[in-house]
Design a protein around this motif. Structure first.
Motif, short mmCIF file in Angstrom:
data_model
loop_
_atom_site.label_atom_id
_atom_site.label_comp_id
_atom_site.label_asym_id
_atom_site.label_seq_id
_atom_site.Cartn_x
_atom_site.Cartn_y
_atom_site.Cartn_z
N ALA A 47 0.84 -1.20 0.00
CA ALA A 47 0.00 0.00 0.00
C ALA A 47 0.87 1.25 0.00
O ALA A 47 0.62 2.21 -0.75
CB ALA A 47 -0.93 -0.01 1.21
N ALA A 48 1.91 1.24 0.82
CA ALA A 48 2.83 2.39 0.87
C ALA A 48 3.55 2.56 -0.46
O ALA A 48 3.66 3.67 -0.99
CB ALA A 48 3.84 2.20 2.00
N ALA A 49 4.02 1.45 -1.03
CA ALA A 49 4.78 1.53 -2.28
C ALA A 49 3.91 1.99 -3.44
O ALA A 49 4.36 2.75 -4.31
CB ALA A 49 5.39 0.16 -2.60
N VAL A 50 2.66 1.55 -3.47
CA VAL A 50 1.75 1.99 -4.54
C VAL A 50 1.48 3.48 -4.43
O VAL A 50 1.51 4.22 -5.42
CB VAL A 50 0.44 1.19 -4.49
N LEU A 51 1.22 3.95 -3.22
CA LEU A 51 0.90 5.37 -3.03
C LEU A 51 2.11 6.28 -3.20
O LEU A 51 1.95 7.49 -3.42
CB LEU A 51 0.27 5.59 -1.65
N THR A 127 11.56 11.40 4.03
CA THR A 127 12.07 10.44 5.02
C THR A 127 10.97 10.06 6.00
O THR A 127 10.85 8.89 6.40
CB THR A 127 13.28 11.02 5.77
N LEU A 128 10.14 11.02 6.39
CA LEU A 128 9.01 10.73 7.26
C LEU A 128 7.99 9.85 6.55
O LEU A 128 7.39 8.95 7.15
CB LEU A 128 8.34 12.03 7.72
N PHE A 129 7.79 10.10 5.27
CA PHE A 129 6.83 9.32 4.49
C PHE A 129 7.23 7.85 4.40
O PHE A 129 6.38 6.96 4.46
CB PHE A 129 6.70 9.91 3.08
N VAL A 130 8.50 7.59 4.21
CA VAL A 130 8.94 6.20 3.99
C VAL A 130 9.25 5.49 5.31
O VAL A 130 9.51 4.28 5.30
CB VAL A 130 10.18 6.14 3.08
N ASP A 131 9.21 6.21 6.42
CA ASP A 131 9.49 5.60 7.71
C ASP A 131 8.51 4.46 7.99
O ASP A 131 7.30 4.62 7.86
CB ASP A 131 9.40 6.64 8.83
N GLY A 132 9.04 3.31 8.36
CA GLY A 132 8.19 2.16 8.66
C GLY A 132 7.70 1.42 7.44
O GLY A 132 6.85 0.53 7.55
N THR A 133 8.21 1.77 6.26
CA THR A 133 7.83 1.08 5.03
C THR A 133 9.07 0.43 4.42
O THR A 133 10.18 0.56 4.95
CB THR A 133 7.23 2.05 3.99
N ARG A 134 8.90 -0.23 3.30
CA ARG A 134 10.04 -0.80 2.58
C ARG A 134 10.52 0.14 1.48
O ARG A 134 11.39 -0.22 0.69
CB ARG A 134 9.66 -2.15 1.97
N CYS A 135 9.96 1.34 1.44
CA CYS A 135 10.34 2.31 0.42
C CYS A 135 11.57 3.09 0.87
O CYS A 135 11.91 3.12 2.05
CB CYS A 135 9.18 3.26 0.15
N GLU A 207 18.30 8.80 -9.08
CA GLU A 207 17.16 8.80 -10.00
C GLU A 207 16.45 7.45 -10.06
O GLU A 207 15.37 7.34 -10.64
CB GLU A 207 17.62 9.19 -11.40
N THR A 208 17.06 6.42 -9.50
CA THR A 208 16.48 5.08 -9.58
C THR A 208 15.81 4.71 -8.27
O THR A 208 16.16 5.22 -7.21
CB THR A 208 17.57 4.04 -9.90
N VAL A 209 14.85 3.82 -8.37
CA VAL A 209 14.16 3.34 -7.17
C VAL A 209 14.75 2.00 -6.77
O VAL A 209 15.44 1.34 -7.55
CB VAL A 209 12.64 3.20 -7.42
N ASP A 210 14.47 1.58 -5.54
CA ASP A 210 14.98 0.30 -5.07
C ASP A 210 14.22 -0.85 -5.72
O ASP A 210 13.19 -0.65 -6.38
CB ASP A 210 14.87 0.22 -3.55
N GLY A 211 14.71 -2.06 -5.50
CA GLY A 211 14.13 -3.23 -6.15
C GLY A 211 12.67 -3.46 -5.80
O GLY A 211 11.86 -3.82 -6.67
N GLN A 215 9.47 -3.31 -8.49
CA GLN A 215 8.48 -4.37 -8.72
C GLN A 215 7.07 -3.80 -8.73
O GLN A 215 6.24 -4.17 -9.58
CB GLN A 215 8.60 -5.45 -7.64
N VAL A 216 6.80 -2.92 -7.79
CA VAL A 216 5.48 -2.30 -7.72
C VAL A 216 5.24 -1.42 -8.94
O VAL A 216 4.16 -1.46 -9.56
CB VAL A 216 5.33 -1.48 -6.42
N ASP A 217 6.25 -0.63 -9.31
CA ASP A 217 6.12 0.24 -10.49
C ASP A 217 5.85 -0.58 -11.75
O ASP A 217 5.02 -0.20 -12.58
CB ASP A 217 7.39 1.07 -10.68
N ASP A 218 6.56 -1.69 -11.88
CA ASP A 218 6.37 -2.55 -13.06
C ASP A 218 4.95 -3.12 -13.10
O ASP A 218 4.34 -3.24 -14.17
CB ASP A 218 7.39 -3.69 -13.06
#
Length: 231
Positions: A47-51, A127-135, A207-211, A215-218
Motif C-alpha cells: 500500500a505504501a509503495a503503490v501510493l 524520510t518521514l513518508f517512507v518511515d516504517g515502510t520498505r520504500c 534517480e532510480t528506485v529500489d528493487g 516491482q510495484v512500479d512494473d
C-alpha cells in the motif's frame, strides 16, 4: 452367515451417514479463514509503495486496490490456493487492502499538518513518508511527495486527495500523456519544492528506485497496459 443384499445396503447407508456427520462436524469446527499477520504486513508494505509510486495515476478509487490485489495474486504472500474463486475470503483480502490504503493516505496527509511541517526540506519530509515502510528516499518518490505538499498548501481539507488526483490528470493532459514530459513536470515540481522549503543541506541524485519499489512500479505499468488494451 452372510447378510442379505438388502441388509448390506442398509448397513452401508448407515456407515455413509456416520462418515458424513463426522465430516460436517470437522467442517463446522474449522474457524473461518482470516488474513494472516504476514499477509497483512505485505498488504501494508505494498500500500505504501503503490501510493509513493511515480507510476500511479489516481490515489482514490479502485485503481490502487486492484493493483495491490494483482501483486498479491502474483506473489501469493500467504494467500490460500484458489482464493480467487472464493468470494467470501477474497472480499476479506480486498477489505484489508482498502483499509491499508485508507490508513496510509491518512498518515501521509497528517504528516503535513504538524507546525513547521512546511519548513522541512523535501528530503526530510520524504524520510518521514517512507518511515516504517520498505520504500526509500529517491528522486521519483520525492517528486510525488513534493506534489502532495504543493497541493496540500492549497487544499489542506477534506478534498486533498481529490485535488491531488486532479493535478495528476492535468499534468498528463498538458503533456498529452508523454512519459518523458511527465518526468520533466515532476522534476520541475521537485525543484520548486527544493527551493521553497527547508535548509538546502542535502543532494538528491538517486534517480532510480529500489528493487521493491521497482516491482510495484512494473506491476502498475503492466496493469495500465492491460487496461488500455481492453478498453
Amino acid at each position: 452367515m452372510r447378510d442379505p443384499a438388502s441388509i448390506r445396503e442398509v448397513k452401508l447407508l448407515v456407515n455413509l451417514m456416520v462418515v458424513q456427520n463426522q465430516i460436517e462436524k470437522i467442517v463446522t469446527a474449522t474457524a473461518p479463514w482470516q488474513p494472516s499477520p504476514d499477509l497483512l504486513k505485505n498488504i501494508q508494505n505494498n500500500a505504501a509503495a503503490v501510493l509513493l509510486s511515480s507510476k500511479i495515476r489516481t490515489y482514490k478509487g479502485v485503481t490502487a486496490t486492484n493493483i495491490i490485489i494483482e501483486i498479491l495474486k502474483q506473489h501469493r504472500f500467504d494467500l490460500p490456493a484458489g482464493i480467487e474463486h472464493n468470494p467470501a475470503d477474497l472480499s476479506k483480502v480486498i477489505g484489508a487492502t482498502q483499509e491499508a490504503l485508507t490508513l496510509r493516505r491518512s498518515k501521509f496527509k497528517k504528516l503535513k499538518m504538524p507546525p513547521k511541517a512546511d519548513q522541512l526540506s523535501i528530503f526530510q519530509l520524504t524520510t518521514l513518508f517512507v518511515d516504517g515502510t520498505r520504500c526509500s528516499v529517491n528522486v521519483p518518490v520525492c517528486a510525488r511527495v513534493a506534489l502532495m505538499r504543493k497541493v496540500y498548501l492549497k487544499e489542506p481539507r477534506q478534498k486533498f486527495w481529490d485535488a491531488v488526483d486532479e493535478n495528476l490528470a492535468k499534468i498528463r493532459k498538458r503533456v498529452d500523456g508523454d512519459s518523458k514530459q511527465i518526468i520533466r513536470a515532476f522534476r520541475h515540481i521537485l525543484n520548486a519544492d527544493h527551493n521553497s522549503h527547508g535548509v538546502k543541506d542535502y543532494t538528491l541524485d538517486d534517480e532510480t528506485v529500489d528493487g521493491f519499489q521497482q516491482q510495484v512500479d512494473d506491476m502498475i505499468d503492466a496493469n495500465l497496459v492491460d487496461a488500455a488494451s481492453t478498453a
